[in-house]
Design a protein around this motif. Structure first.
Motif, PDB file in Angstrom:
ATOM      1  N   GLY A   4      42.363  29.776  41.794  1.00 57.90           N
ATOM      2  CA  GLY A   4      41.302  29.704  40.853  1.00 57.90           C
ATOM      3  C   GLY A   4      41.367  30.585  39.750  1.00 57.90           C
ATOM      4  O   GLY A   4      42.082  31.819  39.787  1.00 57.90           O
ATOM      5  N   VAL A   5      40.651  30.470  38.754  1.00 56.78           N
ATOM      6  CA  VAL A   5      40.818  31.046  37.521  1.00 56.78           C
ATOM      7  C   VAL A   5      40.232  32.709  37.603  1.00 56.78           C
ATOM      8  O   VAL A   5      40.900  33.543  37.108  1.00 56.78           O
ATOM      9  N   ALA A   6      39.269  32.835  38.677  1.00 50.22           N
ATOM     10  CA  ALA A   6      38.853  34.139  38.792  1.00 50.22           C
ATOM     11  C   ALA A   6      39.959  35.003  39.202  1.00 50.22           C
ATOM     12  O   ALA A   6      39.715  36.311  38.926  1.00 50.22           O
ATOM     13  N   THR A   7      41.069  34.697  39.893  1.00 49.70           N
ATOM     14  CA  THR A   7      41.719  35.376  40.360  1.00 49.70           C
ATOM     15  C   THR A   7      42.923  36.137  39.361  1.00 49.70           C
ATOM     16  O   THR A   7      43.559  37.054  39.558  1.00 49.70           O
ATOM     17  N   CYS A   8      42.878  35.236  38.184  1.00 46.17           N
ATOM     18  CA  CYS A   8      43.607  35.738  37.052  1.00 46.17           C
ATOM     19  C   CYS A   8      42.915  36.403  35.883  1.00 46.17           C
ATOM     20  O   CYS A   8      43.288  37.217  34.969  1.00 46.17           O
ATOM     21  N   ALA A   9      41.569  36.605  36.189  1.00 52.37           N
ATOM     22  CA  ALA A   9      40.669  37.101  35.046  1.00 52.37           C
ATOM     23  C   ALA A   9      40.090  38.573  35.082  1.00 52.37           C
ATOM     24  O   ALA A   9      39.302  39.090  34.106  1.00 52.37           O
ATOM     25  N   SER A  10      40.878  39.543  35.912  1.00 52.47           N
ATOM     26  CA  SER A  10      40.437  40.698  35.963  1.00 52.47           C
ATOM     27  C   SER A  10      40.908  41.528  34.853  1.00 52.47           C
ATOM     28  O   SER A  10      41.672  41.037  34.154  1.00 52.47           O
ATOM     29  N   SER A  11      40.218  42.523  34.178  1.00 52.52           N
ATOM     30  CA  SER A  11      40.554  43.046  32.824  1.00 52.52           C
ATOM     31  C   SER A  11      41.777  43.566  32.786  1.00 52.52           C
ATOM     32  O   SER A  11      42.386  44.073  31.860  1.00 52.52           O
ATOM     33  N   THR A  12      42.462  44.334  33.935  1.00 52.16           N
ATOM     34  CA  THR A  12      43.847  44.680  33.907  1.00 52.16           C
ATOM     35  C   THR A  12      44.823  43.577  34.058  1.00 52.16           C
ATOM     36  O   THR A  12      46.087  43.871  34.053  1.00 52.16           O
ATOM     37  N   CYS A  13      44.413  42.313  34.166  1.00 51.39           N
ATOM     38  CA  CYS A  13      45.387  41.320  34.322  1.00 51.39           C
ATOM     39  C   CYS A  13      45.287  40.410  33.032  1.00 51.39           C
ATOM     40  O   CYS A  13      45.970  40.873  32.017  1.00 51.39           O
ATOM     41  N   HIS A  14      44.696  39.170  33.244  1.00 55.50           N
ATOM     42  CA  HIS A  14      44.559  38.474  31.987  1.00 55.50           C
ATOM     43  C   HIS A  14      43.370  38.265  31.171  1.00 55.50           C
ATOM     44  O   HIS A  14      42.888  37.662  30.247  1.00 55.50           O
ATOM     45  N   GLY A  15      42.180  39.311  31.572  1.00 49.36           N
ATOM     46  CA  GLY A  15      40.596  39.275  31.432  1.00 49.36           C
ATOM     47  C   GLY A  15      40.445  40.345  30.361  1.00 49.36           C
ATOM     48  O   GLY A  15      39.329  40.736  30.186  1.00 49.36           O
ATOM     49  N   SER A  16      41.692  40.866  29.886  1.00 50.23           N
ATOM     50  CA  SER A  16      41.276  41.852  28.781  1.00 50.23           C
ATOM     51  C   SER A  16      40.506  41.275  27.609  1.00 50.23           C
ATOM     52  O   SER A  16      40.754  40.180  27.313  1.00 50.23           O
ATOM     53  N   THR A  17      40.026  42.085  26.869  1.00 54.99           N
ATOM     54  CA  THR A  17      39.080  41.623  25.629  1.00 54.99           C
ATOM     55  C   THR A  17      40.137  41.995  24.325  1.00 54.99           C
ATOM     56  O   THR A  17      40.029  41.076  23.308  1.00 54.99           O
ATOM     57  N   GLN A  18      40.998  42.908  24.496  1.00 56.80           N
ATOM     58  CA  GLN A  18      41.832  43.069  23.376  1.00 56.80           C
ATOM     59  C   GLN A  18      43.308  42.810  23.747  1.00 56.80           C
ATOM     60  O   GLN A  18      43.659  42.909  25.095  1.00 56.80           O
ATOM     61  N   GLN A  19      44.303  42.464  22.889  1.00 54.35           N
ATOM     62  CA  GLN A  19      45.532  42.306  23.264  1.00 54.35           C
ATOM     63  C   GLN A  19      46.173  43.537  23.714  1.00 54.35           C
ATOM     64  O   GLN A  19      45.806  44.558  22.990  1.00 54.35           O
ATOM     65  N   PHE A  20      47.124  43.450  24.736  1.00 48.83           N
ATOM     66  CA  PHE A  20      47.762  44.603  25.081  1.00 48.83           C
ATOM     67  C   PHE A  20      48.875  45.042  24.227  1.00 48.83           C
ATOM     68  O   PHE A  20      49.841  44.071  24.242  1.00 48.83           O
ATOM     69  N   LYS A  21      49.072  46.115  23.613  1.00 48.34           N
ATOM     70  CA  LYS A  21      50.194  46.280  22.979  1.00 48.34           C
ATOM     71  C   LYS A  21      51.667  46.549  23.481  1.00 48.34           C
ATOM     72  O   LYS A  21      52.507  46.153  23.100  1.00 48.34           O
ATOM     73  N   GLU A  22      51.453  47.286  24.727  1.00 49.39           N
ATOM     74  CA  GLU A  22      52.622  47.604  25.134  1.00 49.39           C
ATOM     75  C   GLU A  22      53.081  46.749  26.501  1.00 49.39           C
ATOM     76  O   GLU A  22      53.994  46.834  27.147  1.00 49.39           O
ATOM     77  N   SER A  23      52.515  45.662  26.168  1.00 45.68           N
ATOM     78  CA  SER A  23      52.763  44.561  27.516  1.00 45.68           C
ATOM     79  C   SER A  23      53.500  43.480  26.677  1.00 45.68           C
ATOM     80  O   SER A  23      53.534  43.029  25.718  1.00 45.68           O
ATOM     81  N   ASN A  24      54.323  42.761  27.701  1.00 45.29           N
ATOM     82  CA  ASN A  24      55.097  41.498  27.252  1.00 45.29           C
ATOM     83  C   ASN A  24      54.304  40.326  26.905  1.00 45.29           C
ATOM     84  O   ASN A  24      54.362  39.502  25.868  1.00 45.29           O
TER      85      ASN A  24
END
Ligand code: HEC
Ligand code: HEC
Ligand code: HEC
Ligand code: HEC
Length: 439
Positions: A33-53
């Motif tokens: 389910g999409v909910a399992t991807c959507a936490s803010s430390t996973c793929h649900g951040s509002t900003q692009q992570f700079k230091e992540s791939n």
């Protein structure tokens, strides 16, 4: 042991060269389910992570901009969608499997995890595959992309696999079939070009940067265009010879044919042959737009093969006027040629020197009257656009030239905006302008 081996080999031989279908691969493991991807430390951040791939705001982008999230399922709820399914006797479109297969993530009921929501639309796992085995491990330090793939992550970066996946919804395949009856009931005609569609801004949640290339390999937009054409052409032919889908009663499945060969006004004055088909005027012809484009791809890879594909395409057209058996045998021969050539296209390093030959090849067809059929012209416009953009991305065009070419591409696109008003003459003139501007 020995008999087992023989049985396995036979099974593999029966399956032929076609590996597991993308739909089977996507649905092999449970969709969490999409909910399992959507936490803010996973793929649900509002900003692009700079230091992540990866960006880590994929969920937010998908939810806000991506038609897979905010339009695909809604289309079934809309008055238009409901009218289509009512006319087909399917009842509520949001409950009809045939519609849901393409307008949502629709795994079988035993492949749905606790947090899976059918209302999510075309969610992450509709493209990235059921995450049952890779969800908890894929972001761990030291886990390579290959490990994730082995656990069932779908290889979306591989253009062949990506084309097969996208086309399962954007063209229709044996697993997810769109028919002339569905179109007759009011469904829009489908058209797709792998490279153009992969980079339409509303769907992108990825970019090609250094770490991308390190993890997933080099990117080449012209190559992706070429592979998309080959896979779409193979898909047309495979559907045509599939006993479940190729025929509807005494007629072949009309969705595989050129729509405007039949649908034109009686006074349209378009009675003329199209040279590449070898057929006279007034004959219903297969929608060979992707086959025609694949020939142009090969113009930059293997000219001899391009000529052979051209001849075999004509032979296929001729076979459709002879018999079902002749058609099936011509289609099988052509699919096998295309599948053999695809690895060569995939390995080809398309560079700036290929821009001229590809545009020349397109223009030569245009001058001969090959884009009399709208579907071919539409693909030619997307081809020209994809090739120019790709060379621009490679920084192979000077700034001024890129702008000039982009304006010519826009002009070309206006010629294929409306299939009912398509005029071949002005399309050819626009393509000629573009070719001249490319120098
Ligand atoms: C093979 C996959 C496939 C099947 C099967 C399919 N659709 Fe679609 N449908 C699409 C795609 C892809 C689009 C988007 C076309 C485009 O704009 O490029 C679409 C577009 C639509 C639209 C127009 C949406 C809009 O935003 O304008 C409606 C309405 C629709 N479909 C309803 C249905 C219904 C109802 C069914 C079932 C009877 C159905 N579809 C079956 C793939 C499919
Ligand atoms: C319509 C298909 C589709 C859907 C839906 C989709 N993706 Fe993707 N995704 C892709 C494609 C295509 C790529 C780019 C090719 C690649 O590198 O795999 C990609 C790439 C990615 C990447 C990798 C970027 C990189 O640099 O390696 C992440 C992370 C990602 N998607 C997450 C998500 C999440 C989270 C969702 C749901 C919110 C989602 N995707 C929904 C098709 C899709
Ligand atoms: C499960 C089915 C499904 C898959 C798989 C899928 N799509 Fe789609 N896609 C749709 C539907 C349905 C729509 C239409 C949404 C609407 O507008 O109603 C759509 C819309 C789009 C659009 C917007 C089209 C437009 O005309 O504006 C793009 C771009 C797109 N898809 C790209 C892709 C790419 C690239 C892939 C493969 C990586 C892909 N899609 C895979 C179902 C799918
Ligand atoms: C071999 C000829 C032929 C081809 C090819 C063909 N159609 Fe049709 N189409 C028909 C016929 C016949 C009808 C039924 C007309 C009727 O019922 O009066 C029809 C009906 C339709 C209708 C309903 C029209 C209406 O007035 O309600 C639509 C929409 C449609 N087709 C779209 C398409 C599309 C899109 C394609 C290409 C993917 C296509 N057709 C290919 C012959 C064809």
């Amino acid at each position: 042991m020995r008999t087992q081996l023989i049985a396995w080999t036979l099974g593999w031989m029966v399956a032929g060269t076609a590996a597991a279908s993308p739909v089977a691969t996507i649905n092999e493991h449970t969709h969490m389910g999409v909910a399992t991807c959507a936490s803010s430390t996973c793929h649900g951040s509002t900003q692009q992570f700079k230091e992540s791939n990866v960006w880590q705001n994929e969920f937010a982008r998908w939810q806000e901009y991506d038609p897979h999230a905010n339009k695909a399922l809604q289309a079934l709820q809309s008055a238009e969608g409901q009218a289509i399914s009512r006319k087909l006797g399917l009842g509520d479109a949001t409950k009809a499997k045939v519609c849901l297969d393409c307008h949502a993530d629709n795994p079988p009921s035993d492949k749905r995890g606790e947090r899976f929501q059918p209302s999510d639309g075309v969610g992450c796992e509709a493209c990235h595959g059921g995450s049952e085995l890779w969800l908890t491990s894929h972001a761990d330090k030291g886990v390579a992309h290959a490990d994730n793939l082995a656990r069932g992550l779908y290889p979306t970066e591989d253009p062949i696999k990506r084309a097969e996946l996208c086309l399962s919804c954007h063209m229709g395949t044996a697993d997810r079939m769109i028919t002339h009856r569905i179109m007759g009931a009011g469904h829009p005609r489908l058209s797709f070009e792998l490279d153009t569609f992969t980079w339409l801004p509303e769907v992108t949640h990825y970019e090609i940067d250094e770490d991308y290339v390190r993890r997933k390999g080099e990117f080449n937009g012209v190559r992706d265009w070429g592979i998309g054409q080959g896979i779409a052409a193979a898909n047309l032919l495979e559907t045509l010879v599939d006993p479940r889908h190729g025929w509807d009663g005494i007629f072949p499945e009309l969705v595989l044919f050129d729509c405007l060969a039949c649908h034109k006004r009686m006074d349209s004055g378009k009675w003329a042959p199209r040279p590449g088909t070898g057929l006279g005027p007034g004959i219903v012809r297969l929608n060979d737009a992707n086959l025609v484009m694949f020939r142009h791809v090969l113009a930059a890879v293997d000219k001899g093969a391009a000529a052979r594909i051209g001849e075999k395409t004509r032979a296929l057209h001729r076979a459709t006027t002879q018999s079902r058996d002749a058609t099936a045998s011509a289609a099988r021969g052509l699919v096998s040629d295309i599948r053999t050539l695809l690895p060569k296209v995939a390995a080809n390093d398309f560079g700036p020197e290929d821009l001229g030959p590809i545009l020349d090849s397109l223009l030569a067809d245009a001058e001969r009257g090959e884009f009399r059929d709208f579907a071919g012209a539409e693909q030619a416009a997307m081809a020209a656009s994809s090739v120019v953009v790709a060379f621009e991305t490679m920084n192979a065009l000077e700034a001024g030239k890129a702008d000039m070419l982009r304006a010519r591409i826009d002009a070309l696109y206006t010629k294929v905006e409306d299939e009912n008003r398509f005029d071949m003459g002005s399309f050819v003139a626009a393509l000629r302008d573009l070719r001249r501007a490319a120098g």
